[in-house]
Design a protein around this motif. Structure first.
Motif, mmCIF file in Angstrom:
data_model
loop_
_atom_site.group_PDB
_atom_site.id
_atom_site.type_symbol
_atom_site.label_atom_id
_atom_site.label_comp_id
_atom_site.label_asym_id
_atom_site.label_seq_id
_atom_site.Cartn_x
_atom_site.Cartn_y
_atom_site.Cartn_z
ATOM 1 N N UNK A 122 30.401 29.503 9.834
ATOM 2 C CA UNK A 122 29.615 29.052 8.689
ATOM 3 C C UNK A 122 30.420 28.180 7.745
ATOM 4 N N UNK A 123 31.682 28.544 7.516
ATOM 5 C CA UNK A 123 32.529 27.748 6.633
ATOM 6 C C UNK A 123 32.836 26.385 7.241
ATOM 7 N N UNK A 124 32.985 26.356 8.573
ATOM 8 C CA UNK A 124 33.275 25.090 9.249
ATOM 9 C C UNK A 124 32.136 24.096 9.086
ATOM 10 N N UNK A 125 30.909 24.596 9.033
ATOM 11 C CA UNK A 125 29.763 23.699 8.922
ATOM 12 C C UNK A 125 29.006 23.842 7.621
ATOM 13 N N UNK A 126 29.723 24.299 6.559
ATOM 14 C CA UNK A 126 29.043 24.590 5.303
ATOM 15 C C UNK A 126 28.441 23.338 4.677
ATOM 16 N N UNK A 127 29.088 22.200 4.886
ATOM 17 C CA UNK A 127 28.607 20.952 4.287
ATOM 18 C C UNK A 127 27.231 20.560 4.797
ATOM 19 N N UNK A 128 27.118 20.389 6.136
ATOM 20 C CA UNK A 128 25.822 19.974 6.665
ATOM 21 C C UNK A 128 24.784 21.090 6.596
ATOM 22 N N UNK A 129 25.252 22.343 6.509
ATOM 23 C CA UNK A 129 24.304 23.449 6.365
ATOM 24 C C UNK A 129 23.619 23.400 5.006
ATOM 25 N N UNK A 130 24.407 23.234 3.943
ATOM 26 C CA UNK A 130 23.846 23.155 2.591
ATOM 27 C C UNK A 130 22.909 21.962 2.466
ATOM 28 N N UNK A 131 23.362 20.817 2.967
ATOM 29 C CA UNK A 131 22.536 19.601 2.896
ATOM 30 C C UNK A 131 21.254 19.780 3.695
ATOM 31 N N UNK A 132 21.398 20.330 4.910
ATOM 32 C CA UNK A 132 20.237 20.500 5.773
ATOM 33 C C UNK A 132 19.199 21.449 5.193
ATOM 34 N N UNK A 133 19.653 22.614 4.703
ATOM 35 C CA UNK A 133 18.721 23.585 4.123
ATOM 36 C C UNK A 133 18.058 23.027 2.868
ATOM 37 N N UNK A 134 18.857 22.383 2.024
ATOM 38 C CA UNK A 134 18.320 21.822 0.779
ATOM 39 C C UNK A 134 17.276 20.746 1.057
ATOM 40 N N UNK A 135 17.612 19.832 1.967
ATOM 41 C CA UNK A 135 16.683 18.740 2.286
ATOM 42 C C UNK A 135 15.397 19.275 2.917
ATOM 43 N N UNK A 136 15.532 20.293 3.767
ATOM 44 C CA UNK A 136 14.351 20.869 4.417
ATOM 45 C C UNK A 136 13.440 21.533 3.396
ATOM 46 N N UNK A 137 14.020 22.277 2.455
ATOM 47 C CA UNK A 137 13.218 22.933 1.428
ATOM 48 C C UNK A 137 12.514 21.921 0.530
ATOM 49 N N UNK A 138 13.231 20.872 0.155
ATOM 50 C CA UNK A 138 12.629 19.830 -0.700
ATOM 51 C C UNK A 138 11.527 19.089 0.047
ATOM 52 N N UNK A 139 11.824 18.707 1.300
ATOM 53 C CA UNK A 139 10.826 17.996 2.097
ATOM 54 C C UNK A 139 9.597 18.872 2.339
ATOM 55 N N UNK A 140 9.826 20.157 2.626
ATOM 56 C CA UNK A 140 8.711 21.075 2.822
ATOM 57 C C UNK A 140 7.855 21.190 1.569
ATOM 58 N N UNK A 141 8.500 21.226 0.402
ATOM 59 C CA UNK A 141 7.774 21.270 -0.871
ATOM 60 C C UNK A 141 6.913 20.029 -1.062
ATOM 61 N N UNK A 142 7.496 18.866 -0.764
ATOM 62 C CA UNK A 142 6.768 17.603 -0.940
ATOM 63 C C UNK A 142 5.581 17.497 0.022
ATOM 64 N N UNK A 143 5.806 17.887 1.288
ATOM 65 C CA UNK A 143 4.714 17.838 2.271
ATOM 66 C C UNK A 143 3.607 18.812 1.866
ATOM 67 N N UNK A 144 4.008 20.009 1.424
ATOM 68 C CA UNK A 144 3.027 20.995 0.982
ATOM 69 C C UNK A 144 2.219 20.500 -0.197
#
Length: 321
Positions: free
Chosen positions: A80-102
């Protein structure tokens, strides 16, 4: 008509407990349990609906806590620490995009949140964790889980052929599956078809991503508690059960002698979650189904297709490795 209604009620009294016990069998998948519950509830009716709704909330929390007993915090933490950067970005972008689509589709707020969280982190487990925190209604949970399971089944069919067509390495495919497929079980099923290295990478990365259930659940718990307190003067339910998830994972990680017991607890929790999903399906009624429409399905497909495509492109380009 009266006799038919009486007969349907009697049949429901037998079918609900019998089907619930059947869902304990290892050959019954999560998706099958959910569909079975929905079919019985809609076609025959659920005479125990008050009791099953009360039981669902408790069983959801206990199941999520038990899942922690199957996780090694050391291994998962390093990945998790090795991929923390793209994990945070990925989860954040998905939540925001999901909110906008909803918002664009005017999907019910809680349904939209659950679909977005399930897509961003780990499907049914994330939905199970967040649902009681935001006090989602039973039909909203059922709809979100139904969308996620449908896309999980689709991923098992289309991901391996796409990987072979694009000549992805086992490492690339395992990473893509972990980041783009909702549930851990489907990640395992997909990567198992691709190769042993793919299976190892996919499973480990997915488990590391699953730890993000904790901060995301507390975030939504805080936001919804504040919103509900302002509107109704009452506090929303706090996700204290997630602490049980962490404690269980910590115990089996730091006390090796507990790992055999932890494995048993984890397997029991998985089956309990399947039974829970059956109960969630059984809590649906014809009236609530009429109000669902196709908007949640369109949101889930749009969000998943976007996330899967962008993640795949980032892996092929080399931004994620």
């Amino acid at each position: 008509m009266e006799n038919a209604a009486r007969g349907s009620k009697t049949l429901g009294h037998y079918l609900i407990p019998a089907a619930g016990l059947l869902c304990l069998a290892p050959f019954i998948s999560s998706a099958t349990a959910l569909v079975l519950g929905i079919v019985i509830a809609v076609v025959i009716g659920n005479p125990y609906i008050a009791k099953t709704r009360k039981l669902t909330s408790s069983l959801l929390s206990l199941s999520v806590m038990g899942l922690g007993a199957g996780m090694d915090l050391g291994v998962v933490g390093r990945v998790g620490l090795a991929g923390i950067g793209y994990t945070v970005v990925g989860i954040s972008c998905t939540l925001v995009l999901g909110f906008l689509i909803g918002k664009f589709l005017k999907t019910e707020r809680d349904t939209s949140v659950l679909i977005s969280v399930g897509t961003a982190i780990c499907g049914g487990s994330a939905i199970a964790a967040v649902a009681p925190t935001i006090r989602a209604k039973h039909h909203e949970i059922s709809v979100a889980l139904g969308v996620v399971f449908l896309l999980n089944a689709l991923a098992l069919v289309i991901f391996p052929p796409i990987g072979h067509f694009l000549d992805l390495t086992q490492h690339q495919f395992g990473l893509w599956s972990a980041l783009a497929i909702h549930d851990t079980s489907s990640v395992v099923g997909s990567t198992l078809q691709y190769g042993p290295e793919s299976l190892e990478i996919g499973t480990t990365v997915k488990l590391a991503r699953a730890l993000w259930i904790v901060p995301v659940t507390f975030l939504f718990g805080y936001l919804f508690a504040r919103g509900q307190k302002n509107q109704t003067g009452e506090k929303a339910k706090r996700p204290w059960f997630i602490l049980g998830f962490l404690i269980a994972a910590a115990l089996v990680t730091w006390i090796p002698d507990l790992r055999p017991a932890g494995h048993v607890v984890n397997e029991i929790a998985k089956r309990a979650l399947v039974v829970t999903l059956f109960l969630i399906g059984a809590n649906l009624t014809k009236e609530t189904l009429r109000t669902v429409g196709v908007k949640p399905l369109i949101q889930g497909i749009s969000l998943w297709a976007t996330v899967a495509s962008c993640t795949l492109a980032a892996i092929v380009i080399g931004w994620i490795h």
